[in-house]
Design a protein around this motif. Sequence first.
Motif, PDB file in Angstrom:
ATOM      1  N   ASN A  89       0.832  -1.210   0.000  1.00 63.63           N
ATOM      2  CA  ASN A  89       0.000   0.000   0.000  1.00 63.63           C
ATOM      3  C   ASN A  89       0.867   1.261   0.000  1.00 63.63           C
ATOM      4  O   ASN A  89       0.537   2.261  -0.660  1.00 63.63           O
ATOM      5  N   PHE A  90       1.975   1.218   0.746  1.00 57.37           N
ATOM      6  CA  PHE A  90       2.896   2.352   0.774  1.00 57.37           C
ATOM      7  C   PHE A  90       3.519   2.571  -0.603  1.00 57.37           C
ATOM      8  O   PHE A  90       3.619   3.700  -1.090  1.00 57.37           O
ATOM      9  N   HIS A  91       3.922   1.487  -1.241  1.00 56.69           N
ATOM     10  CA  HIS A  91       4.523   1.597  -2.580  1.00 56.69           C
ATOM     11  C   HIS A  91       3.504   2.105  -3.601  1.00 56.69           C
ATOM     12  O   HIS A  91       3.868   2.836  -4.527  1.00 56.69           O
ATOM     13  N   LYS A  92       2.236   1.710  -3.440  1.00 60.42           N
ATOM     14  CA  LYS A  92       1.208   2.213  -4.351  1.00 60.42           C
ATOM     15  C   LYS A  92       1.099   3.735  -4.247  1.00 60.42           C
ATOM     16  O   LYS A  92       0.859   4.425  -5.251  1.00 60.42           O
ATOM     17  N   MET A  93       1.249   4.215  -3.021  1.00 61.10           N
ATOM     18  CA  MET A  93       1.207   5.668  -2.833  1.00 61.10           C
ATOM     19  C   MET A  93       2.385   6.334  -3.547  1.00 61.10           C
ATOM     20  O   MET A  93       2.240   7.380  -4.187  1.00 61.10           O
ATOM     21  N   LEU A  94       3.578   5.715  -3.447  1.00 57.08           N
ATOM     22  CA  LEU A  94       4.741   6.239  -4.163  1.00 57.08           C
ATOM     23  C   LEU A  94       4.558   6.121  -5.670  1.00 57.08           C
ATOM     24  O   LEU A  94       5.064   6.957  -6.431  1.00 57.08           O
ATOM     25  N   ASP A  95       3.828   5.100  -6.104  1.00 51.40           N
ATOM     26  CA  ASP A  95       3.597   4.911  -7.540  1.00 51.40           C
ATOM     27  C   ASP A  95       2.810   6.067  -8.148  1.00 51.40           C
ATOM     28  O   ASP A  95       2.940   6.358  -9.343  1.00 51.40           O
ATOM     29  N   THR A  96       1.995   6.754  -7.335  1.00 50.79           N
ATOM     30  CA  THR A  96       1.260   7.907  -7.869  1.00 50.79           C
ATOM     31  C   THR A  96       2.216   9.024  -8.262  1.00 50.79           C
ATOM     32  O   THR A  96       1.968   9.757  -9.230  1.00 50.79           O
ATOM     33  N   VAL A  97       3.331   9.160  -7.511  1.00 49.20           N
ATOM     34  CA  VAL A  97       4.355  10.152  -7.865  1.00 49.20           C
ATOM     35  C   VAL A  97       5.103   9.693  -9.111  1.00 49.20           C
ATOM     36  O   VAL A  97       5.330  10.472 -10.052  1.00 49.20           O
ATOM     37  N   ILE A  98       5.476   8.421  -9.144  1.00 47.51           N
ATOM     38  CA  ILE A  98       6.231   7.880 -10.284  1.00 47.51           C
ATOM     39  C   ILE A  98       5.404   7.983 -11.564  1.00 47.51           C
ATOM     40  O   ILE A  98       5.930   8.288 -12.639  1.00 47.51           O
ATOM     41  N   ALA A  99       4.087   7.743 -11.451  1.00 48.02           N
ATOM     42  CA  ALA A  99       3.212   7.760 -12.623  1.00 48.02           C
ATOM     43  C   ALA A  99       3.123   9.134 -13.283  1.00 48.02           C
ATOM     44  O   ALA A  99       2.796   9.238 -14.472  1.00 48.02           O
TER      45      ALA A  99
ATOM     46  N   ILE B 193      12.017  12.008   4.181  1.00 53.23           N
ATOM     47  CA  ILE B 193      11.793  10.891   3.265  1.00 53.23           C
ATOM     48  C   ILE B 193      12.507   9.694   3.871  1.00 53.23           C
ATOM     49  O   ILE B 193      13.735   9.711   4.024  1.00 53.23           O
ATOM     50  N   ASP B 194      11.750   8.674   4.278  1.00 54.51           N
ATOM     51  CA  ASP B 194      12.402   7.582   4.989  1.00 54.51           C
ATOM     52  C   ASP B 194      13.141   6.640   4.025  1.00 54.51           C
ATOM     53  O   ASP B 194      13.009   6.733   2.799  1.00 54.51           O
ATOM     54  N   ASP B 195      13.920   5.726   4.600  1.00 51.89           N
ATOM     55  CA  ASP B 195      14.779   4.860   3.798  1.00 51.89           C
ATOM     56  C   ASP B 195      13.989   3.961   2.856  1.00 51.89           C
ATOM     57  O   ASP B 195      14.432   3.672   1.733  1.00 51.89           O
ATOM     58  N   ASN B 196      12.818   3.486   3.291  1.00 54.19           N
ATOM     59  CA  ASN B 196      11.997   2.650   2.415  1.00 54.19           C
ATOM     60  C   ASN B 196      11.628   3.397   1.137  1.00 54.19           C
ATOM     61  O   ASN B 196      11.720   2.854   0.033  1.00 54.19           O
ATOM     62  N   ALA B 197      11.214   4.663   1.309  1.00 55.39           N
ATOM     63  CA  ALA B 197      10.829   5.465   0.149  1.00 55.39           C
ATOM     64  C   ALA B 197      12.042   5.783  -0.723  1.00 55.39           C
ATOM     65  O   ALA B 197      11.965   5.750  -1.950  1.00 55.39           O
ATOM     66  N   VAL B 198      13.178   6.089  -0.072  1.00 58.03           N
ATOM     67  CA  VAL B 198      14.399   6.409  -0.828  1.00 58.03           C
ATOM     68  C   VAL B 198      14.805   5.237  -1.728  1.00 58.03           C
ATOM     69  O   VAL B 198      15.103   5.410  -2.915  1.00 58.03           O
ATOM     70  N   HIS B 199      14.800   4.021  -1.188  1.00 61.24           N
ATOM     71  CA  HIS B 199      15.195   2.852  -1.962  1.00 61.24           C
ATOM     72  C   HIS B 199      14.207   2.563  -3.088  1.00 61.24           C
ATOM     73  O   HIS B 199      14.604   2.192  -4.201  1.00 61.24           O
ATOM     74  N   TYR B 200      12.924   2.727  -2.819  1.00 57.63           N
ATOM     75  CA  TYR B 200      11.921   2.464  -3.856  1.00 57.63           C
ATOM     76  C   TYR B 200      12.046   3.468  -5.001  1.00 57.63           C
ATOM     77  O   TYR B 200      11.989   3.098  -6.180  1.00 57.63           O
ATOM     78  N   LEU B 201      12.212   4.741  -4.643  1.00 52.50           N
ATOM     79  CA  LEU B 201      12.370   5.771  -5.676  1.00 52.50           C
ATOM     80  C   LEU B 201      13.693   5.620  -6.415  1.00 52.50           C
ATOM     81  O   LEU B 201      13.790   5.920  -7.613  1.00 52.50           O
ATOM     82  N   MET B 202      14.729   5.133  -5.710  1.00 53.64           N
ATOM     83  CA  MET B 202      16.022   4.894  -6.351  1.00 53.64           C
ATOM     84  C   MET B 202      15.898   3.870  -7.468  1.00 53.64           C
ATOM     85  O   MET B 202      16.507   4.001  -8.527  1.00 53.64           O
ATOM     86  N   ARG B 203      15.068   2.828  -7.250  1.00 63.35           N
ATOM     87  CA  ARG B 203      14.905   1.792  -8.266  1.00 63.35           C
ATOM     88  C   ARG B 203      14.246   2.336  -9.525  1.00 63.35           C
ATOM     89  O   ARG B 203      14.319   1.719 -10.587  1.00 63.35           O
ATOM     90  N   HIS B 204      13.643   3.509  -9.408  1.00 59.36           N
ATOM     91  CA  HIS B 204      13.047   4.164 -10.581  1.00 59.36           C
ATOM     92  C   HIS B 204      13.880   5.365 -11.029  1.00 59.36           C
ATOM     93  O   HIS B 204      13.387   6.226 -11.768  1.00 59.36           O
ATOM     94  N   ASN B 205      15.145   5.410 -10.549  1.00 62.00           N
ATOM     95  CA  ASN B 205      16.096   6.465 -10.951  1.00 62.00           C
ATOM     96  C   ASN B 205      15.571   7.870 -10.659  1.00 62.00           C
ATOM     97  O   ASN B 205      15.741   8.789 -11.472  1.00 62.00           O
ATOM     98  N   ILE B 206      14.946   8.037  -9.507  1.00 64.69           N
ATOM     99  CA  ILE B 206      14.420   9.356  -9.122  1.00 64.69           C
ATOM    100  C   ILE B 206      15.371  10.006  -8.129  1.00 64.69           C
ATOM    101  O   ILE B 206      15.680   9.452  -7.080  1.00 64.69           O
TER     102      ILE B 206
END
Length: 549
Positions: free
Chosen positions: A282-292, A304-317
């Motif tokens: 559910n947290f990643h889905k929320m981040l996906d709205t930014v990525i989209a 920005i916590d470490d979970n979000a940093v790593h997830y956004l890093m995988r999308h080169n953000i």
Amino acid sequence: MAQQGMSIQMAGQYGGQPVYIINPTTEHTQGKDALSMNINAAKAVAKLVRSTLGPKGMDKMLVNILGDIVLTNDGATILKEMEIEHPTAKMIVEVAKTQEDIAGDGTTSAVVLAGSLMDKAGDLLEKGIHPIVIFKGYNLATEKAIEILENFAIKVDKDDRKTLEKIAETSITGKAPEASSDHLAKVCVDAVLAIEENGKYNIDEKIVIRKEAGGKITDTEVIQGIYINKYRLHPDTPAKVEGAKIALLDMPIEFAKTNTKSKIQLGSVEEMFAFRDQEMINFHKMLDTVIATGANVVFSSKNIDDNAVHYLMRHNIFTCRRLKDEDMAVLSLATGAKLVRNMKEITADDLGSAEVVEQESEYEEKTLITGFKKSNSVTILIKAGSEHLTDNIERAFDDALNVVKSVLEDKAIVPGGGASEMQVAQGLRSYASTIEGREQLAIHAFADAMEEIPKAIAENAGLDKINMLLQLRAESGKNKNSGINVYSGKVEDMIKNNVIDPLRVKTQAIKSASEVSAMILRVDDMLRAQERDMQDVNPAHNVHNYNMG
């Protein structure tokens, strides 16, 4: 008549008893005593900053309760940092604030002039002149002084870069190292000219000032773009993003548990892991709205916590966190990005753009954003040998940027070094002879107050103020541009010496000083409530002695 612990009573008595209409503990001062007290308060504030006036003015050391030190001769900074209590003194401090807001410089001159006007008013009161007569005379003098200055002003073209640099240098001199004032003046003019848009110069929102202790003052420069003192959060994201699409999030981006109290019964370890995994999904889905949205750069004013940093890093953000509110505001204006406070509602229309977002060095907290379509924002990067010096230069830039802006907008300058004040003083004395009645005396007093500015400039430079004033009076009749050269100790042509000020600084100083003087002169009664300590409580009635069970 000053009274404390007494009350105002209505005229007459009822049954032989006075009728009180205010609290008996109120401090009451009225008549000449009230005027005298207010005049002395105004003079005291002016005396505080008088020694800082001019290029040879002295510095003040301000130390707060935390031990932080501020070394400055900037009148606005000095008065802002001081804890002034007297109500009339606070009104004089407001003069400095108004001068700073409207003209950007000349705060010390405005306060010194206000103190001088009140000093001269005190002399007139002693001679029996009514305060309202002084008030009327000061108003007439103010109108005439503005007229004299406007007729005296020299027109300037916005392409006259040499004059603009001299304006900035005059403002900087005495506030920053003189050996570097010419370089700092050029940087100042470069910055203001770079942000011009339809004849307007929004220096508050389009010029960012950054400080860097270490290095030479001559390394201070204007950078086309915006520097923020942050670095990307993950080293595996690109250090340079071209064609940046920027999201500005004014909210924390972190995996957080619900705030409501709830109880969940899980039958096995597998169910516990499944529940945790679902929360992360559910947290990643929320981040996906930014990525989209297509964002490849995310700036947040919060964490920005470490979970979000790593997830956004995988999308080169490219991500940065905990930006200052002013940085977010500047980036919003420059890039066109909207501040988003709910990540679930972000769309592609909320993104801003820039040609490049880059962390220039792996070892420094510096991210540079350049190439804006909607703005031409710049950064002034101040370099100097110590933190105190960079702070002083920043304050000098604050004044210099404003005076250059004033000249570009008004296209008018006047000579400095006391030349303008002397022309106004002489013009007012001639004007006074055309006025009938006692207002003439107030206009003469206003002229005398104007001469306090060149006297203070000379005195602060170690010169004999009376001799310099007499020389200035004599020379100004021959050459209107004559002023005091504090370096040679002579009266010289200020235009030829490149000592010039914006017309707006001079006219606003006169307006502000005159207005506050008029307000003070109209006060003949002061009622001031006394501060009282909290009433003592009988120990027997202390809340801890009660059984609350």
